[in-house]
Design a protein around this motif. Structure first.
Motif, mmCIF file in Angstrom:
data_model
loop_
_atom_site.group_PDB
_atom_site.id
_atom_site.type_symbol
_atom_site.label_atom_id
_atom_site.label_comp_id
_atom_site.label_asym_id
_atom_site.label_seq_id
_atom_site.Cartn_x
_atom_site.Cartn_y
_atom_site.Cartn_z
ATOM 1 N N ARG A 364 0.833 -1.197 0.000
ATOM 2 C CA ARG A 364 0.000 0.000 0.000
ATOM 3 C C ARG A 364 0.872 1.252 0.000
ATOM 4 O O ARG A 364 1.966 1.281 0.550
ATOM 5 C CB ARG A 364 -0.918 0.022 1.223
ATOM 6 N N VAL A 365 0.373 2.300 -0.627
ATOM 7 C CA VAL A 365 1.044 3.600 -0.657
ATOM 8 C C VAL A 365 0.215 4.577 0.166
ATOM 9 O O VAL A 365 -0.984 4.743 -0.078
ATOM 10 C CB VAL A 365 1.185 4.122 -2.105
ATOM 11 N N HIS A 366 0.851 5.202 1.135
ATOM 12 C CA HIS A 366 0.131 6.156 1.982
ATOM 13 C C HIS A 366 -0.037 7.486 1.246
ATOM 14 O O HIS A 366 0.889 7.983 0.611
ATOM 15 C CB HIS A 366 0.882 6.399 3.287
ATOM 16 N N GLU A 374 -11.118 13.829 -2.391
ATOM 17 C CA GLU A 374 -11.463 12.476 -2.808
ATOM 18 C C GLU A 374 -10.382 11.500 -2.347
ATOM 19 O O GLU A 374 -9.185 11.750 -2.493
ATOM 20 C CB GLU A 374 -11.603 12.410 -4.331
ATOM 21 N N GLU A 375 -10.828 10.380 -1.785
ATOM 22 C CA GLU A 375 -9.879 9.360 -1.341
ATOM 23 C C GLU A 375 -9.449 8.519 -2.544
ATOM 24 O O GLU A 375 -10.275 7.930 -3.234
ATOM 25 C CB GLU A 375 -10.517 8.453 -0.288
ATOM 26 N N LEU A 376 -8.152 8.501 -2.782
ATOM 27 C CA LEU A 376 -7.603 7.719 -3.882
ATOM 28 C C LEU A 376 -6.737 6.599 -3.300
ATOM 29 O O LEU A 376 -5.765 6.873 -2.583
ATOM 30 C CB LEU A 376 -6.759 8.599 -4.815
ATOM 31 N N ARG A 377 -7.109 5.368 -3.586
ATOM 32 C CA ARG A 377 -6.349 4.218 -3.078
ATOM 33 C C ARG A 377 -5.167 3.950 -3.994
ATOM 34 O O ARG A 377 -5.300 4.025 -5.214
ATOM 35 C CB ARG A 377 -7.260 2.999 -2.992
ATOM 36 N N ALA A 378 -4.026 3.603 -3.408
ATOM 37 C CA ALA A 378 -2.828 3.400 -4.216
ATOM 38 C C ALA A 378 -1.997 2.259 -3.663
ATOM 39 O O ALA A 378 -1.935 2.037 -2.450
ATOM 40 C CB ALA A 378 -1.989 4.679 -4.273
ATOM 41 N N VAL A 379 -1.344 1.533 -4.572
ATOM 42 C CA VAL A 379 -0.386 0.486 -4.226
ATOM 43 C C VAL A 379 0.861 0.696 -5.080
ATOM 44 O O VAL A 379 0.847 1.453 -6.053
ATOM 45 C CB VAL A 379 -0.965 -0.925 -4.475
ATOM 46 N N ALA A 380 1.942 0.024 -4.706
ATOM 47 C CA ALA A 380 3.204 0.178 -5.420
ATOM 48 C C ALA A 380 3.409 -0.987 -6.373
ATOM 49 O O ALA A 380 3.282 -2.148 -5.996
ATOM 50 C CB ALA A 380 4.364 0.262 -4.440
ATOM 51 N N ALA A 381 3.733 -0.674 -7.629
ATOM 52 C CA ALA A 381 4.090 -1.685 -8.613
ATOM 53 C C ALA A 381 5.521 -2.151 -8.355
ATOM 54 O O ALA A 381 6.269 -1.520 -7.586
ATOM 55 C CB ALA A 381 3.954 -1.109 -10.023
ATOM 56 N N PRO A 382 5.953 -3.249 -8.960
ATOM 57 C CA PRO A 382 7.301 -3.759 -8.702
ATOM 58 C C PRO A 382 8.424 -2.770 -8.962
ATOM 59 O O PRO A 382 9.457 -2.815 -8.294
ATOM 60 C CB PRO A 382 7.393 -4.963 -9.651
ATOM 61 N N ASP A 383 8.260 -1.855 -9.930
ATOM 62 C CA ASP A 383 9.321 -0.879 -10.202
ATOM 63 C C ASP A 383 9.226 0.353 -9.323
ATOM 64 O O ASP A 383 9.993 1.307 -9.481
ATOM 65 C CB ASP A 383 9.298 -0.470 -11.679
ATOM 66 N N GLY A 384 8.273 0.364 -8.372
ATOM 67 C CA GLY A 384 8.095 1.500 -7.481
ATOM 68 C C GLY A 384 7.067 2.503 -7.945
ATOM 69 O O GLY A 384 6.688 3.404 -7.185
ATOM 70 N N GLU A 386 3.675 4.209 -8.430
ATOM 71 C CA GLU A 386 2.449 4.134 -7.634
ATOM 72 C C GLU A 386 1.249 3.948 -8.556
ATOM 73 O O GLU A 386 1.126 4.634 -9.584
ATOM 74 C CB GLU A 386 2.298 5.400 -6.794
ATOM 75 N N VAL A 387 0.388 3.014 -8.216
ATOM 76 C CA VAL A 387 -0.790 2.693 -9.012
ATOM 77 C C VAL A 387 -2.018 3.142 -8.237
ATOM 78 O O VAL A 387 -2.304 2.618 -7.156
ATOM 79 C CB VAL A 387 -0.856 1.183 -9.307
ATOM 80 N N PHE A 388 -2.747 4.137 -8.783
ATOM 81 C CA PHE A 388 -3.936 4.674 -8.130
ATOM 82 C C PHE A 388 -5.180 4.051 -8.755
ATOM 83 O O PHE A 388 -5.264 3.876 -9.971
ATOM 84 C CB PHE A 388 -3.977 6.193 -8.264
ATOM 85 N N LEU A 389 -6.139 3.746 -7.900
ATOM 86 C CA LEU A 389 -7.368 3.070 -8.309
ATOM 87 C C LEU A 389 -8.549 3.950 -7.950
ATOM 88 O O LEU A 389 -8.925 4.078 -6.783
ATOM 89 C CB LEU A 389 -7.474 1.713 -7.598
ATOM 90 N N GLY A 390 -9.134 4.616 -8.951
ATOM 91 C CA GLY A 390 -10.237 5.544 -8.707
ATOM 92 C C GLY A 390 -11.389 5.310 -9.653
ATOM 93 O O GLY A 390 -11.258 4.619 -10.669
#
Length: 584
Positions: A364-366, A374-384, A386-390
């Motif tokens: 997870r990315v804080h 707006e709350e945007l959820r994000a995770v880190a891809a293998p190369d670093g 950040e992937v946001f899901l909205g």
């Protein structure tokens, strides 16, 4: 279903591997004999360490060259086996993998092999151990799982069953449907591995190029469904020989491995509970460029006709827009040179997508969010990255002081985002985007550049709204850069407007345009226009492709593309020209 992994999949000492597997969330491990032989700990200490970590020791492997031998040789086999079976008792492991003979076999006779496995079964039973007989793809006489099963049937011993390995079956092109004819309780173990489609000898392919499920070309979901149809209830175990995985951080590799196994089990309908559904992204929401100084990138955007969308009211970021194409420039002290730091996707259910990402062990990315934002959820891809899901671009309203784009020439969407992958995380990146975003894997290509071959793997949604070439550049390539490609209805018109605003496109050599005239039946006046503006051209049976590159700023450059007809590629024939120009 229980999960397991062979220690050969990971780098490090045996105890380090055990800790990595436990931290990732595996239920058990296969102990690869060379790992134990090299370990300073006693078998009892290894057993106790695994118990403390909550891991079961599921299999001891491999025991080689056991069957199809003369009686004198088989006496030596029984001597070896006795020592290994006693060792397994000390480890608390109850299943021994016996591979089909590749070296000492002299008798091509199923009856002889079955008799010798039966006697091995008698010895194993005395130690409370089972024999799982596996057909190696390069076995001297037994190289087919169906023949291995016939030999097990002939052995007719309760302690002798079979082991099925997806690589040995699928690499040979054998039909896995016949697996369903094997009773599930006679399949003592299951090993899973994917692999790229390669033309090479089976042993080298197996020893160096196996991959985790979802990273190669095998239909592992179909294979697994055949196995599960038998009633098999043992562990789903990974056995992956791969030179890269033996050099990288074992904790990270173990997480990658478990992600692949959960994704595979979910595809086969046995992951409990099932992974939250993840529909393909409807499109790109935004791309973020981060740097200590983003001004050079913002100058490029303004030259390309983007409008300033305003400053964020609580964060030090600026928005640039053109139609549905949105690029966020995040200026942070100490951030270094410009790079693509984040990609936002529009997904139908952000909560489900975030839950799926968590189950697939995506970090997870804080992101600090204030009231009314707006709350945007994000995770880190293998190369670093950040992937946001909205769900939508409602966050755009958080930017103040914007102005409209400067023209209406149609750069209105993000066509594709090209991400450069470190060599050690390339296969992990393919699995990450396939499992998390349900992107489809297209065929891989290689482009000859001035510093070596560049491998490109395209990931895309079925409707083409999300396209993502993942590039693996040669080690030490000085032109390491990622880029965003913007869709345009008139690339020549946009190029003229941009040059008029001061844009200096990536220089394209005159030889390239001379070659265009030789390869394609193009209007010389059109080619001269392209020559003056740095526009490149490609064509196939489905349509045409015109595109323009900017110069590189830090680790980022921009591309503007115009697709005519049903052209679906990326101008691959022009990539060597672009790479050479970036190195000049």
């Amino acid at each position: 279903m229980r999960t397991s992994i062979a220690t050969v999949c990971l780098s490090g000492s045996l105890t380090r591997k055990l800790h990595a597997c436990a931290e990732a969330g595996f239920d058990g491990v296969e102990v690869f004999e060379p790992d134990l032989v090299a370990a300073p700990e006693s078998p009892e200490e290894i057993r106790a360490r695994a118990e403390r970590l909550g891991l079961t020791l599921d299999l001891y492997q491999p025991f080689r060259d056991a069957e199809g031998v003369c009686e004198a040789e088989f006496a030596r086999v029984l001597h070896r086996a006795g020592a290994k079976l006693a060792l397994m008792q000390r480890l608390g492991i109850d299943t021994l993998l016996v591979c089909s003979n590749v070296a000492t076999a002299t008798v091509d006779d199923d009856g002889v092999a079955a008799d010798q496995l039966r006697r091995l079964g008698d010895l194993a039973q005395q130690h409370g151990v089972r024999i799982a007989y596996e057909a190696l793809a390069w076995g001297r006489f037994v190289d087919d799982y169906r023949r291995a099963w016939r030999i097990v049937q002939l052995a007719d011993h309760p302690a002798v069953g079979t082991c099925l390995d997806s690589f040995h079956i699928l690499s040979k092109g054998h039909d896995p449907a016949a697996i369903e004819q094997i009773p599930g309780d006679r399949i003592f173990f299951l090993q899973l591995a994917d692999a790229p489609a390669l033309s090479m000898d089976l042993l080298s392919w197996s020893r160096h190029h196996r991959l985790f499920p979802g990273e190669g070309s095998f239909d592992l979901a179909g294979f697994l469904r055949h196995v599960l149809a038998t009633g098999y209830s043992g562990p789903l175990s990974l056995e992956v020989f791969n030179d890269t995985f033996r050099q990288t951080d074992p904790s990270r590799t173990a997480r990658q491995a478990l992600r692949s196994l959960r994704w595979l089990a979910d595809g086969a309908g046995v992951e409990e509970p099932p992974l939250p559904p993840a529909g393909q992204p409807a499109g790109y929401d935004f791309v973020e460029v981060r740097a200590a100084d983003t001004e050079p990138v913002e100058v490029l955007l303004e030259q390309l006709g983007f409008g300033f969308g305003g400053r964020h009211r609580s964060k030090g970021v600026r928005l640039w827009t053109r139609g549905d194409a949105r690029i966020v420039c995040n200026q942070q002290p100490g951030a270094g040179e410009a790079r693509l730091a984040a990609v936002g996707y529009q997904v139908g259910d952000p909560d489900a997508a975030a839950a799926r990402a968590e189950r697939l062990l995506a970090p997870r990315v804080h992101r600090t969010t204030y009231a009314g934002e707006e709350e945007l959820r994000a995770v880190a891809a293998p190369d670093g990255t950040e992937v946001f899901l909205g769900r939508s671009a409602g966050w755009v309203g958080e930017f103040d002081g914007g102005r409209a784009p400067q023209d209406d020439l149609g750069a209105s969407t993000i066509d594709h985002v090209n991400l450069v992958q470190p060599w050690q995380h390339y296969d992990e990146a393919v699995l990450f985007h396939a499992s998390l975003l349900s992107l489809e894997t297209q065929s891989s290509t290689e482009v000859a550049g001035p510093a070596g071959l560049v491998r490109s793997q395209v990931m895309r949604s079925s409707d083409g709204r999300v396209r993502m070439p993942l590039n693996l550049l040669p080690v030490g390539h000085p032109g390491l850069a990622q880029h965003v490609a913007l869709a345009c209805d008139d690339v020549l018109g946009l190029a003229r407007e941009a040059v008029g605003r001061g844009l200096r496109p990536l220089p394209v050599p005159g030889n390239y345009y001379d070659d265009l005239l030789a390869r394609f039946d193009l209007d010389p006046d059109l080619v001269e226009q392209m020559r003056g503006l740095g526009v490149l051209y490609d064509r196939d049976d489905d349509g045409e492709f015109l595109h323009l590159y900017t110069r590189t700023v830090g680790e980022v450059f921009l591309e503007v593309v115009e697709r005519r007809g049903r052209y679906d590629g990326y101008g691959a024939p022009n990539a060597p020209v672009r790479l050479a120009a970036q190195l000049a």
